[in-house]
Design a protein around this motif. Structure first.
Motif, PDB file in Angstrom:
ATOM      1  N   LYS B 127       0.822  -1.206   0.000  1.00 51.87           N
ATOM      2  CA  LYS B 127       0.000   0.000   0.000  1.00 51.87           C
ATOM      3  C   LYS B 127       0.864   1.266   0.000  1.00 51.87           C
ATOM      4  O   LYS B 127       0.492   2.271  -0.602  1.00 51.87           O
ATOM      5  CB  LYS B 127      -0.889  -0.024   1.255  1.00 51.87           C
ATOM      6  CG  LYS B 127      -2.151   0.752   1.124  1.00 51.87           C
ATOM      7  CD  LYS B 127      -3.116   0.406   2.272  1.00 51.87           C
ATOM      8  CE  LYS B 127      -4.070   1.553   2.543  1.00 51.87           C
ATOM      9  NZ  LYS B 127      -3.808   2.272   3.798  1.00 51.87           N
ATOM     10  N   GLY B 128       2.003   1.197   0.677  1.00 48.54           N
ATOM     11  CA  GLY B 128       2.877   2.364   0.767  1.00 48.54           C
ATOM     12  C   GLY B 128       3.337   2.865  -0.592  1.00 48.54           C
ATOM     13  O   GLY B 128       3.481   4.069  -0.802  1.00 48.54           O
ATOM     14  N   GLU B 129       3.575   1.937  -1.527  1.00 44.96           N
ATOM     15  CA  GLU B 129       4.013   2.349  -2.863  1.00 44.96           C
ATOM     16  C   GLU B 129       2.923   3.150  -3.572  1.00 44.96           C
ATOM     17  O   GLU B 129       3.203   4.072  -4.327  1.00 44.96           O
ATOM     18  CB  GLU B 129       4.387   1.119  -3.693  1.00 44.96           C
ATOM     19  CG  GLU B 129       5.645   0.436  -3.185  1.00 44.96           C
ATOM     20  CD  GLU B 129       5.902  -0.880  -3.888  1.00 44.96           C
ATOM     21  OE1 GLU B 129       5.415  -1.055  -5.011  1.00 44.96           O
ATOM     22  OE2 GLU B 129       6.581  -1.734  -3.297  1.00 44.96           O
ATOM     23  N   GLU B 131       0.588   4.867  -1.913  1.00 47.57           N
ATOM     24  CA  GLU B 131       0.487   6.137  -1.185  1.00 47.57           C
ATOM     25  C   GLU B 131       1.561   7.112  -1.652  1.00 47.57           C
ATOM     26  O   GLU B 131       1.307   8.307  -1.788  1.00 47.57           O
ATOM     27  CB  GLU B 131       0.634   5.889   0.318  1.00 47.57           C
ATOM     28  CG  GLU B 131      -0.615   5.336   0.942  1.00 47.57           C
ATOM     29  CD  GLU B 131      -0.501   5.225   2.447  1.00 47.57           C
ATOM     30  OE1 GLU B 131       0.624   5.335   2.971  1.00 47.57           O
ATOM     31  OE2 GLU B 131      -1.545   5.013   3.094  1.00 47.57           O
ATOM     32  N   ALA B 132       2.760   6.576  -1.904  1.00 42.35           N
ATOM     33  CA  ALA B 132       3.837   7.439  -2.393  1.00 42.35           C
ATOM     34  C   ALA B 132       3.441   8.066  -3.727  1.00 42.35           C
ATOM     35  O   ALA B 132       3.760   9.223  -3.999  1.00 42.35           O
ATOM     36  CB  ALA B 132       5.128   6.647  -2.539  1.00 42.35           C
ATOM     37  N   ALA B 133       2.736   7.298  -4.555  1.00 41.51           N
ATOM     38  CA  ALA B 133       2.296   7.814  -5.853  1.00 41.51           C
ATOM     39  C   ALA B 133       1.226   8.891  -5.671  1.00 41.51           C
ATOM     40  O   ALA B 133       1.246   9.926  -6.331  1.00 41.51           O
ATOM     41  CB  ALA B 133       1.767   6.684  -6.727  1.00 41.51           C
ATOM     42  N   LEU B 134       0.284   8.645  -4.751  1.00 40.82           N
ATOM     43  CA  LEU B 134      -0.740   9.655  -4.466  1.00 40.82           C
ATOM     44  C   LEU B 134      -0.092  10.915  -3.895  1.00 40.82           C
ATOM     45  O   LEU B 134      -0.485  12.030  -4.225  1.00 40.82           O
ATOM     46  CB  LEU B 134      -1.766   9.104  -3.468  1.00 40.82           C
ATOM     47  CG  LEU B 134      -2.711   8.018  -3.974  1.00 40.82           C
ATOM     48  CD1 LEU B 134      -3.536   7.468  -2.814  1.00 40.82           C
ATOM     49  CD2 LEU B 134      -3.635   8.563  -5.062  1.00 40.82           C
ATOM     50  N   ALA B 135       0.934  10.691  -3.053  1.00 39.10           N
ATOM     51  CA  ALA B 135       1.548  11.815  -2.352  1.00 39.10           C
ATOM     52  C   ALA B 135       2.281  12.772  -3.288  1.00 39.10           C
ATOM     53  O   ALA B 135       2.466  13.935  -2.956  1.00 39.10           O
ATOM     54  CB  ALA B 135       2.505  11.314  -1.269  1.00 39.10           C
ATOM     55  N   PRO B 140      -5.799   8.954  -9.466  1.00 42.38           N
ATOM     56  CA  PRO B 140      -5.916   7.496  -9.354  1.00 42.38           C
ATOM     57  C   PRO B 140      -5.649   6.736 -10.649  1.00 42.38           C
ATOM     58  O   PRO B 140      -5.016   5.674 -10.629  1.00 42.38           O
ATOM     59  CB  PRO B 140      -7.361   7.301  -8.890  1.00 42.38           C
ATOM     60  CG  PRO B 140      -7.681   8.551  -8.133  1.00 42.38           C
ATOM     61  CD  PRO B 140      -6.933   9.651  -8.830  1.00 42.38           C
ATOM     62  N   ILE B 147       2.058   2.809 -11.650  1.00 44.92           N
ATOM     63  CA  ILE B 147       2.619   2.091 -10.495  1.00 44.92           C
ATOM     64  C   ILE B 147       1.884   0.778 -10.223  1.00 44.92           C
ATOM     65  O   ILE B 147       2.497  -0.293 -10.235  1.00 44.92           O
ATOM     66  CB  ILE B 147       2.548   2.967  -9.212  1.00 44.92           C
ATOM     67  CG1 ILE B 147       3.107   4.369  -9.474  1.00 44.92           C
ATOM     68  CG2 ILE B 147       3.254   2.265  -8.057  1.00 44.92           C
ATOM     69  CD1 ILE B 147       4.595   4.437  -9.731  1.00 44.92           C
ATOM     70  N   ARG B 151       3.435  -2.952 -11.294  1.00 45.52           N
ATOM     71  CA  ARG B 151       3.938  -3.708 -10.150  1.00 45.52           C
ATOM     72  C   ARG B 151       3.214  -5.047 -10.023  1.00 45.52           C
ATOM     73  O   ARG B 151       3.828  -6.077  -9.769  1.00 45.52           O
ATOM     74  CB  ARG B 151       3.767  -2.893  -8.861  1.00 45.52           C
ATOM     75  CG  ARG B 151       4.798  -1.825  -8.702  1.00 45.52           C
ATOM     76  CD  ARG B 151       6.115  -2.413  -8.229  1.00 45.52           C
ATOM     77  NE  ARG B 151       6.055  -2.829  -6.842  1.00 45.52           N
ATOM     78  CZ  ARG B 151       6.548  -3.956  -6.377  1.00 45.52           C
ATOM     79  NH1 ARG B 151       7.139  -4.798  -7.183  1.00 45.52           N
ATOM     80  NH2 ARG B 151       6.451  -4.245  -5.102  1.00 45.52           N
TER      81      ARG B 151
END
Lengths: 259, 229
Positions: B127-129, B131-135, B140, B147, B151
Motif C-alpha cells: 500500500k505504501g508504494e 500512497e507514495a504515488a498519491l503523495a 488514481p 505504479i 507492479r
C-alpha cells in the motif's frame, strides 16, 4: 519581508476518528516559510495521522486547511462528515508537498533516477531532459549520484531513504513532510539520513517532521509540538519544550527519552 | 521408427504448428487485455462491476474448456446467422470458421484465470508504494497505469509463465471443432499412414520446444528488473 511572514501552511482544528476511536481531537498548526516543526509524542498519540491529514492521505473528518496559498474546499458527504470537494485540488496540493515515508516506499520497478523523475515528468509535465538534470543534481546532493541507475532493492535502507528524499524534493515542494524518516533504519544508518535532513533545514526549507530523534528535533527545529492522545499538550521553541515544559505529560515524555 | 512421412506432410504440419502458435498468441494477448479489466473490476469500488467480473471468472474457471468451446461453437455459432446485418458483414467469412470460435473460447477462458491471478497480485502490491504515488499528486488513473498495474504484473510474472504453458497445452482441444492445429495434423497423419507413435512423438517434441521458448521469454522479462533474493 511581508512575503516571508506569510504562512506556508495553516491547519486548524483537525479531527479524525476511526469508528468510535478519536485519533485527532482538534489539532492546529501554522508553519511560516522556513519553519521546521517537529511533532513528537508517544506511539498512538496521533502524530503520524495528523501528518498524513496534511496531504490528505488520511481524510480528516473536520478541519480547515490553507496550504500553499490555497484554501481547501470541503463538502459534507452522505455520511455527515466533510470531504474535500475537488479531487483535482487535492492532487495539485499534494504535488506541492514532498512526503517522505518511514518505509521509504520507493517504486521497486524503477531505477533510482526513474523514481526521482517520475513525478516531475508525469505529474508536473516537466520536460524529461530538464527533469533528469535536476534529479541528477538532487541525487548528487544526497550522495547517490553513482547509484542513479540502480534499483531500490540493491540499496541499503539509508540510501533508499535518501533517494526518497530526493524524490520528494524533485517536485520543488513548498513544504516537506517527514513521517518518522529514520524509524525503519538500522542505527548505524540513521546518521546519514539525518545529515541530509539537517542540510535541508539549514537551507531554509519549510518542513514538518514526525520523529523519535529527540536530540535531532531539538537541534534543527524552530518549533516543537508534543501530542498526547490526539491533542496538543505542549508547543513552543525547542528550548521551551525540551528545557522547561509546562505540561506534566510532556515533562515525563522528555525525561523518559533522555536516558 | 519411421519418420519418412514428415517430408510429404510438411505443409500440413507447418500449417498446424502455425495455427497452434497463432491460437496461443491471440488468446494470451487478448485474454490478458480482458484480464486487466476483470482484475481492476474485482478490486474496484463499483459493486455491479465487481459482481459481474467475479461471476465471469467463477463461470469460466468452474466449467471445462471443452464444454465452453462446444457451447460457443454449437450454441453461439448457431445463433449468429440470426443477428441482423452480421451475415453480410466482412466478418462473416471469419465467423463461419471453427477457428474463430476456438480463438474466442480460448481467449475467454484464459482471461478468467489471468483475471483472478491479477486480482491477487494487485492486492499484493504494498500500500505504501501507492500512497507514495498519491503523495506526489498522481490522480488514481495514473497511479494505476504507472505504479499499481506494472507492479502487479511483475509480481505475477512467474505465475503468468505457468499459465501460458498451460494454455499452450490446452490448445489441442480445438481439433474437436474441426480446427486443423498441430494435433489435428498429427491425427490426420496417423489415419493416413497407420503409424501409431511417430506423429505423436513429433508433436510432443514440438510442444516441449515451445514450452522451453515460453520459459526463456518469461525469464528475460523477469530479469528486466533485477531483484535481490
Amino acid at each position: 519581508m511581508r512575503l516571508e511572514a506569510r504562512p506556508a501552511l495553516v491547519v486548524k482544528d483537525v479531527h479524525k476518528s476511526y469508528g468510535t476511536l478519536k485519533v485527532l481531537k482538534g489539532i492546529s498548526l501554522e508553519a511560516a516559510k522556513g519553519d521546521v516543526v517537529s511533532i513528537i509524542g508517544s506511539s498512538g498519540s496521533g502524530k503520524s495521522t495528523f501528518l498524513r491529514c496534511i496531504n490528505f492521505l488520511e481524510i480528516p473528518d473536520q478541519g480547515s486547511f490553507h496550504i500553499n496559498g490555497e484554501d481547501v474546499e470541503f463538502r459534507t458527504g452522505r455520511d455527515g462528515k466533510s470531504h474535500p470537494s475537488n479531487p483535482r485540488q487535492i492532487e495539485r496540493l499534494r504535488s506541492g508537498l514532498g512526503m517522505v515515508f518511514q518505509s521509504f516506499n520507493l517504486w521497486p520497478h524503477m531505477t533510482i533516477l526513474q523514481n526521482v523523475i517520475e513525478a516531475p515528468v508525469h505529474v508536473l509535465k516537466v520536460e524529461r531532459k530538464a527533469a533528469i538534470e535536476k534529479a541528477e543534481a538532487l541525487l548528487a546532493k544526497v550522495g547517490l549520484y553513482e547509484k542513479r541507475e540502480s534499483y531500490p532493492a540493491f540499496l541499503s535502507g539509508g540510501q533508499q531513504q535518501r533517494a526518497s528524499i530526493a524524490r520528494a524534493l524533485c517536485v520543488d515542494p513548498a513544504v516537506m513532510l517527514f513521517d518518522e524518516p529514520t524509524s525503519a533504519l538500522d542505527p548505524e544508518l540513521v546518521g546519514e539520513v539525518l545529515k541530509v535532513i539537517r542540510s535541508l533545514a539549514e537551507e531554509g526549507r519549510t518542513m514538518i517532521m514526525v520523529t523519535h530523534e529527540m536530540k535531532f528535533a531539538r537541534d534543527v527545529s524552530t518549533r516543537v509540538m508534543f501530542l498526547h492522545q490526539g491533542q496538543v499538550e505542549e508547543v513552543g521553541p525547542p528550548s521551551q519544550v525540551f528545557g522547561a515544559p509546562t505540561s506534566a505529560r510532556c515533562k515525563e515524555f522528555i525525561a523518559a527519552g533522555s536516558h | 521408427m519411421d519418420f519418412s512421412w514428415i517430408i510429404p506432410y510438411r505443409e500440413l504440419l507447418l500449417n498446424g504448428a502455425l495455427l497452434t502458435c497463432m491460437l496461443l498468441v491471440i488468446s494470451v494477448v487478448l485474454g490478458f487485455a480482458i484480464a486487466i479489466f476483470l482484475a481492476i473490476a474485482q478490486v474496484g469500488n463499483n459493486p455491479v462491476l465487481r459482481v459481474a467480473a467475479k461471476s465471469y471468472c467463477t463461470f469460466f474457471r468452474g466449467t471445462p474448456l471443452l464444454i465452453q468451446l462446444w457451447l460457443i461453437y454449437y450454441g453461439l455459432g448457431s445463433y449468429l446467422p440470426y443477428i441482423p446485418g452480421l451475415k453480410g458483414s466482412f466478418l462473416w467469412p471469419l465467423m463461419r470458421e471453427g477457428l474463430f470460435f476456438a480463438a474466442v473460447a480460448l481467449t475467454l477462458n484464459f482471461a478468467a484465470y489471468q483475471g483472478e491471478i491479477l486480482r491477487g497480485t494487485l492486492l499484493a502490491v504494498p500500500k505504501g508504494e501507492l500512497e507514495a504515488a498519491l503523495a506526489v499528486g498522481m490522480r488514481p488513473s495514473m497511479v494505476l497505469r504507472r505504479i499499481w498495474l506494472p507492479r502487479a504484473i511483475r509480481i505475477g510474472l512467474p505465475t503468468f509463465a505457468g499459465e501460458v504453458i498451460l494454455q499452450l497445452k490446452a490448445t489441442p482441444i480445438v481439433f474437436s471443432v474441426t480446427v486443423m492445429d498441430l494435433y489435428g495434423a498429427a491425427y490426420k497423419i496417423r489415419q493416413d499412414t497407420l503409424l501409431v507413435y511417430e506423429p505423436l512423438i513429433l508433436v510432443a517434441a514440438f510442444y516441449v520446444a515451445l514450452t522451453f521458448l515460453i520459459t526463456q521469454v518469461f525469464q528475460r522479462l523477469e530479469n528486466a528488473v533485477p531483484a535481490r533474493r
